[in-house]
Design a protein around this motif. Structure first.
Motif, PDB file in Angstrom:
ATOM      1  N   ARG A  62       0.838  -1.191   0.000  1.00 27.24           N
ATOM      2  CA  ARG A  62       0.000   0.000   0.000  1.00 27.24           C
ATOM      3  C   ARG A  62       0.878   1.248   0.000  1.00 27.24           C
ATOM      4  O   ARG A  62       2.081   1.192   0.264  1.00 27.24           O
ATOM      5  CB  ARG A  62      -0.910   0.047   1.227  1.00 27.24           C
ATOM      6  N   TYR A  70      -2.881   9.404  -0.282  1.00 25.21           N
ATOM      7  CA  TYR A  70      -2.680   7.987   0.011  1.00 25.21           C
ATOM      8  C   TYR A  70      -3.971   7.269   0.402  1.00 25.21           C
ATOM      9  O   TYR A  70      -4.159   6.100   0.079  1.00 25.21           O
ATOM     10  CB  TYR A  70      -1.605   7.790   1.083  1.00 25.21           C
ATOM     11  N   ASN A  74      -5.114   4.070  -1.646  1.00 27.12           N
ATOM     12  CA  ASN A  74      -5.205   2.770  -0.984  1.00 27.12           C
ATOM     13  C   ASN A  74      -6.620   2.201  -1.075  1.00 27.12           C
ATOM     14  O   ASN A  74      -6.799   0.993  -1.231  1.00 27.12           O
ATOM     15  CB  ASN A  74      -4.752   2.870   0.472  1.00 27.12           C
TER      16      ASN A  74
END
Length: 137
Positions: A62, A70, A74
């Motif tokens: 990830r 992020y 993810n």
């Protein structure tokens, strides 16, 4: 009397996300690929995501917090994983082992969304108002 044997196949699936550093672009961004192995077949596809090696956590597969966006990136990888697993299970429950090409069609990379900065949004707003109402003063 002979009774037929019931044959049960245990299908193993393995899904990984990998950062391919060998394919880094000039700015140092590396593509993230999905590898899905199943029933002796393998699908490798580009996810549409790129990042620097320092922004990727290889053990968790990830993006790190240092990667801008992020959380959504993810989430996208998680949704891609769920989509691939459920599509595969649908095929198998119908008695079909899908080809990598069939699965690839289901997980085509998303289009890159460019986010505007506050200044770009403001300039867009001002130009839209000028267009609609005409230039004042």
């Amino acid at each position: 009397m002979c009774t037929p044997k019931l044959v049960t196949y245990f299908v193993t699936m393995k899904l990984t996300f990998r950062l391919i550093e060998e394919k880094a672009d000039k700015s140092g961004l590396c593509p993230v690929f999905i590898d899905f192995t199943y029933s002796g077949k393998r699908l490798r596809a580009y996810t549409g995501e790129k990042c620097k090696p320092s922004e990727w956590e290889p053990k968790k597969m990830r993006f790190r917090r240092s990667f801008d966006g992020y959380l959504s990136a993810n989430d996208y990888l998680e949704n891609l994983s769920v989509k691939l697993h459920s599509a595969y299970r649908s095929f198998v429950s119908s008695g079909i082992v899908p080809t990598p090409g069939e699965l690839r069609e289901l997980i085509k990379p998303r289009e890159s969304i460019k986010e505007k900065t506050l200044i770009q949004e403001f300039e867009s707003f001002v130009s839209e108002k000028k267009r609609r109402f005409g230039k004042t003063r």
